[in-house]
Write an enzyme that holds these catalytic residues in place. Structure first.
Site, PDB file in Angstrom:
ATOM      1  N   HIS A   1      -2.517  25.831  -9.743  1.00  0.00           N
ATOM      2  CA  HIS A   1      -3.118  26.670 -10.789  1.00  0.00           C
ATOM      3  C   HIS A   1      -3.171  28.147 -10.358  1.00  0.00           C
ATOM      4  CE1 HIS A   1      -6.027  26.615 -14.457  1.00  0.00           C
ATOM      5  NE2 HIS A   1      -5.399  27.772 -14.367  1.00  0.00           N
TER       6      HIS A   1
ATOM      7  N   GLU B   1      -7.649  18.434 -12.213  1.00  0.00           N
ATOM      8  CA  GLU B   1      -7.456  19.244 -11.012  1.00  0.00           C
ATOM      9  C   GLU B   1      -8.812  19.605 -10.391  1.00  0.00           C
ATOM     10  OE1 GLU B   1      -5.161  22.355 -13.023  1.00  0.00           O
ATOM     11  OE2 GLU B   1      -6.850  23.714 -12.859  1.00  0.00           O
TER      12      GLU B   1
ATOM     13  N   ARG C   1      -2.493  23.773 -19.685  1.00  0.00           N
ATOM     14  CA  ARG C   1      -3.604  22.975 -19.176  1.00  0.00           C
ATOM     15  C   ARG C   1      -3.089  21.572 -18.868  1.00  0.00           C
ATOM     16  NH1 ARG C   1      -5.814  27.015 -18.087  1.00  0.00           N
ATOM     17  NH2 ARG C   1      -7.830  27.785 -18.804  1.00  0.00           N
TER      18      ARG C   1
HETATM   19  C1  8YV Z   1      -7.603  31.445 -14.741  1.00  0.00           C
HETATM   20  C2  8YV Z   1      -6.385  30.385 -16.711  1.00  0.00           C
HETATM   21  O1  8YV Z   1      -7.361  31.990 -13.519  1.00  0.00           O
HETATM   22  O2  8YV Z   1      -7.383  32.212 -17.830  1.00  0.00           O
HETATM   23  C3  8YV Z   1      -7.034  31.056 -17.867  1.00  0.00           C
HETATM   24  O3  8YV Z   1      -7.215  30.385 -18.914  1.00  0.00           O
HETATM   25  O4  8YV Z   1      -5.816  29.378 -16.844  1.00  0.00           O
HETATM   26  C4  8YV Z   1      -6.364  30.848 -15.306  1.00  0.00           C
HETATM   27  O5  8YV Z   1      -5.193  31.488 -15.002  1.00  0.00           O
HETATM   28  C5  8YV Z   1      -8.668  30.427 -14.597  1.00  0.00           C
HETATM   29  O6  8YV Z   1      -8.815  29.702 -15.740  1.00  0.00           O
HETATM   30  C6  8YV Z   1      -9.957  31.087 -14.114  1.00  0.00           C
HETATM   31  O7  8YV Z   1     -11.067  30.863 -14.912  1.00  0.00           O
END
Ligand code: 8YV
Length: 325
Positions: free
Chosen positions: A288, A270, A241
C-alpha cells in the site's frame, strides 16, 4: 495559550511538516509511537477533541462514532478513500467528514503503472533471482514476460486516478477502455472507449486496472465469474482497495495460468494478506505505497489541515467535505 486552541487528535504519526502545522494551529494530541488504535482507544484518545486527523485503517465505525465526545465536530481523513469512516453515522451526530482528493492522483497513477509493468515484466522474479544470488547470466528464454506497448488496458473507475492512469498508459500506446458510473465528456475521455456495462468491457482487457472506490457495489466485484471473462493471459492491477477483488478467485486464476500475473498495492484485510499471494512467484506485490512520496504525503496532510482549519479556526465549510453516497 495552547489552552485556547481547539484540540485535535492525530490518530497516527504524520509527516513532520504536517505535525508541525498541526501543533502550530491546534492543541495537538499526537501519536508519536504510531500505535494503531482500536475503537476503544480512539474514543478514549478523542476525549475533549473538536477534530480528528485520521487515516485509512482507523476503526471509525458507527459504534465508535456513537461514543465520540459531543465536542467532536470534524473527522478529517488523511486519504482520498473514506470507506473506513461511517459517514452516515457521523452525519447523524453532526460531525463533518472530509478527505484529501487530487493531491495523490499522480503518485497513485505512477504506482499503478509500476504494478502493471512489474507484473507484465516479471520484475518480482527477476529481483528475487538477483538478490537470492541465483542469476547465472543472460539467456534467450529467461523471464520472458508480457509485452505492454500497444496492448488494451481496461480501467474500472475513471475518476481522477483512473484518468491519470490512462494518460500514462497512452505513452505506451495502449488502447484505453473504461467503465464508470457516467460517461466522461469527450475532452476527458480523450479517445478512451466507454463501456456502460463493466462486464462487457472485460473481454477487451489484456490489462485490467481497478481504480474505483470501495463501496457496497464494488466489494468483491472482481470475482471468479468476471475473471473468466478476461482474455487468457490477462494481467490484473489493483491500486484501489483490496476488497474490490475476491482474493481466492484471483489467486486461483494466477495459479491455473488463466491470468499471467497480478500487480497489487492493496489487499483485503491488509496488512494480513491472503497467504496464497506469498506462493505466487510472478505476483508483483507492494505494501500500500500508492501515495508514499514525501511530497504527496505532505500535500495530503496539508489538505487535511486545510479542512480542519476552515471549520475549527474560521467557522467555514471545509473545502473537501464528503457526503453519504
Ligand atoms: C493513503 C489511500 O496513503 O488516500 C487513500 O485513499 O489509499 C492511501 O494512498 C492511505 O489511505 C492513508 O490514509
Amino acid at each position: 495559550m495552547s489552552d485556547h486552541k481547539p484540540r485535535v487528535l492525530a490518530t497516527r504519526l504524520f509527516p513532520p511538516a504536517v505535525e508541525a502545522r498541526l501543533q502550530a494551529n491546534f492543541d495537538a494530541v499526537l501519536n508519536p509511537r504510531d500505535v494503531v488504535y482500536d475503537a476503544d482507544q480512539l474514543v478514549q484518545a478523542a476525549d475533549g477533541c473538536t477534530g480528528l486527523m485520521c487515516a485509512a485503517g482507523d476503526a471509525l465505525n458507527a459504534a465508535a462514532i456513537a461514543r465520540f465526545p459531543d465536542t467532536l465536530r470534524i473527522i478529517a481523513t488523511f486519504s482520498v478513500g473514506y470507506e473506513h469512516i461511517d459517514v452516515a453515522a457521523a452525519a447523524k451526530r453532526g460531525i463533518v467528514v472530509t478527505n484529501t482528493p487530487d493531491v495523490l492522483t499522480d503518485a497513485t497513477a505512477d504506482i499503478t503503472l509500476l504494478c502493471l509493468l512489474g507484473a507484465a515484466r516479471r520484475a518480482q522474479e527477476g529481483i528475487d533471482m538477483l538478490r537470492g544470488r541465483r542469476w547465472e547470466g543472460w539467456a534467450p528464454t529467461q523471464l520472458m514476460g508480457t509485452h505492454v506497448t500497444g496492448k488494451r488496458l481496461g480501467i474500472v473507475g475513471m475518476g481522477r486516478i483512473g484518468q491519470a492512469v490512462a494518460d500514462r498508459a497512452r505513452a505506451f500506446r495502449m488502447t484505453i477502455h473504461y467503465s464508470n458510473r457516467r460517461r466522461l465528456p469527450p475532452d476527458q475521455e480523450n479517445g478512451a472507449i466507454f463501456h456502460a456495462d463493466p462486464e462487457a468491457m472485460l473481454g477487451h482487457c489484456d490489462f485490467l486496472s481497478l481504480n474505483c472506490p470501495l463501496t457496497a457495489d464494488t466489494r468483491h466485484w472482481l470475482n471468479a465469474a468476471r475473471i473468466a471473462r478476461l482474455p487468457d493471459g490477462a494481467i490484473v492491477v489493483n491500486t484501489a482497495r483490496g476488497p474490490v477483488v475476491d482474493d481466492a478467485a484471483l489467486i486461483a486464476a494466477v495459479r491455473s495460468g488463466k491470468l499471467a500475473s497480478v500487480g497489487l498495492d492493496v489487499f483485503d484485510g491488509e496488512p494480513r494478506l491472503n497467504p496464497g499471494y506469498h506462493d505466487l512467484p510472478t505476483a508483483f506485490l507492494l505494501p500500500h505505497m500508492g501515495s508514499a512520496t514525501l511530497e504527496t504525503r505532505n500535500a495530503m496532510g496539508f489538505r487535511a489541515l486545510d479542512n480542519l482549519e476552515a471549520l475549527l479556526l474560521r467557522g467555514e465549510t471545509p473545502p473537501h467535505v464528503v457526503t453519504v453516497a
